[in-house]
Write an enzyme that holds these catalytic residues in place. Structure first.
Site, PDB file in Angstrom:
ATOM      1  N   LYS A   1      18.313  31.271  43.921  1.00  0.00           N
ATOM      2  CA  LYS A   1      17.460  31.078  45.104  1.00  0.00           C
ATOM      3  C   LYS A   1      15.974  30.875  44.788  1.00  0.00           C
ATOM      4  O   LYS A   1      15.260  30.249  45.570  1.00  0.00           O
ATOM      5  CB  LYS A   1      17.600  32.265  46.055  1.00  0.00           C
ATOM      6  CG  LYS A   1      18.916  32.295  46.789  1.00  0.00           C
ATOM      7  CD  LYS A   1      18.918  33.414  47.811  1.00  0.00           C
ATOM      8  CE  LYS A   1      20.221  33.432  48.574  1.00  0.00           C
ATOM      9  NZ  LYS A   1      20.160  34.353  49.722  1.00  0.00           N
TER      10      LYS A   1
ATOM     11  N   ASP B   1      17.833  32.634  55.604  1.00  0.00           N
ATOM     12  CA  ASP B   1      18.224  34.048  55.493  1.00  0.00           C
ATOM     13  C   ASP B   1      17.454  34.917  56.486  1.00  0.00           C
ATOM     14  O   ASP B   1      18.012  35.829  57.093  1.00  0.00           O
ATOM     15  CB  ASP B   1      17.968  34.570  54.074  1.00  0.00           C
ATOM     16  CG  ASP B   1      18.987  34.043  53.079  1.00  0.00           C
ATOM     17  OD1 ASP B   1      20.133  33.771  53.483  1.00  0.00           O
ATOM     18  OD2 ASP B   1      18.631  33.902  51.890  1.00  0.00           O
TER      19      ASP B   1
END
Ligand code: ATR
Length: 271
Positions: free
Chosen positions: A71, A107
């Protein structure tokens, strides 16, 4: 829908790839919406990430979800990173836009939309347990929605750093929960993942609060069971994953993602 020359390809890059439930969620959504698309899991070694992203552009892959451990590192390989993802410091989505590979982050939205099933967030006092990547996305989301955020962590220095970086109100050790008035509590530590344990004492939990656990396996962690038994409302961590996936889908389809279909697919994939 049968695979054809027009079928769009999406997927998730992660390592190891064994346990992700993202293919189940996205493929179930495509089927429900009649979308001509397919979503696969790609087991990408860290040293192959740059080549994988280059391949994404070359092959015309529509969208790539990015999970651990990629990420942060993936940002180096993109044409653009959206401001939100840059501030969180992580990208979980790569989308082709006008021939460019653009990194974004859903997220934080997954976390706030999961909480918003139970409560509004504006002006609420929220405590985030943990100071890793998940804590950063969750804290960002809470602040974005106007909540007042306290970050508590086993290593308090890391909580302080995170709070300073994002503009949270306070920081401290996990034990500080005992004296911290709160409306919303989110666990982002890994406690509860491999053992039936909670990061905080049940005596620190309060009736009428909303408690969410980013640990989604088991669905009812020790923390969530403790919270229920004192009269708090709970949000299982699966909703964070369902809503972050829904936001990814909604960034390239015209309509809304089928939340209930994706939730059922998430549950089935865990059986
Ligand atoms: P993620 O990206 O999922 O947030 P991470 O960056 O590895 O994962 O962060 C893990 C978090 O869980 C950290 O806040 C860590 O606390 P430390 O900063 O003190 O390491 C927390 N954590 C892990 N094991 C823990 C334990 N046994 N007790 C309390 N906190 C724990």
């Amino acid at each position: 829908m049968p695979i054809s020359p027009r079928t769009a390809l999406c997927g998730i890059a992660l390592h190891p790839a064994g346990h992700t439930r993202s293919p189940a969620m996205h493929n179930a959504a495509y089927e429900a919406l009649g979308l001509d698309a397919v979503y696969l899991a790609f087991d990408v070694l860290p040293e192959a990430l740059g080549a994988a992203v280059a391949g994404l552009g070359a092959l015309g892959i529509r969208q790539l979800s990015v999970s651990l451990p990629h990420k942060v590192e993936v940002m180096r390989h993109l044409d653009e990173v959206e401001e939100t993802a840059r501030r969180i410091g992580a990208v979980n989505t790569v989308t082709r836009r006008d021939g460019k590979l653009v990194g974004s982050n859903t997220d934080w939205l997954g976390a706030v939309q999961a909480l918003e099933r139970e409560t509004a967030l504006e002006g609420r006092r929220a405590v985030v347990l943990g100071a890793g990547g998940t804590a950063r996305a969750v804290s960002f989301g809470l602040l974005e929605r106007g909540a007042r955020v306290t970050v508590l962590n086993r290593t308090p220095d890391k909580a302080r750093d995170l709070a300073d970086a994002l503009g949270a109100e306070a920081a401290g050790p996990l034990a500080d929960l005992q004296g911290t008035r709160h409306d919303v509590l989110v666990n982002t530590t890994s406690v509860g993942l491999a053992e039936d344990a909670s990061p905080v004492s049940p005596t620190a939990l309060r009736a009428g609060t909303v408690v969410m656990d980013a640990v989604y396996e088991p669905e009812r962690t020790r923390l969530l069971r403790d919270a229920e038994s004192v009269g708090a409302r709970i949000v299982p961590g699966k909703w964070m994953l369902v809503y972050q996936a829904a936001a990814q889908l909604e960034s390239w389809i015209p309509g809304r993602a089928p939340i209930e279909v994706m939730e059922r697919a998430f549950d089935r994939a865990g059986q």
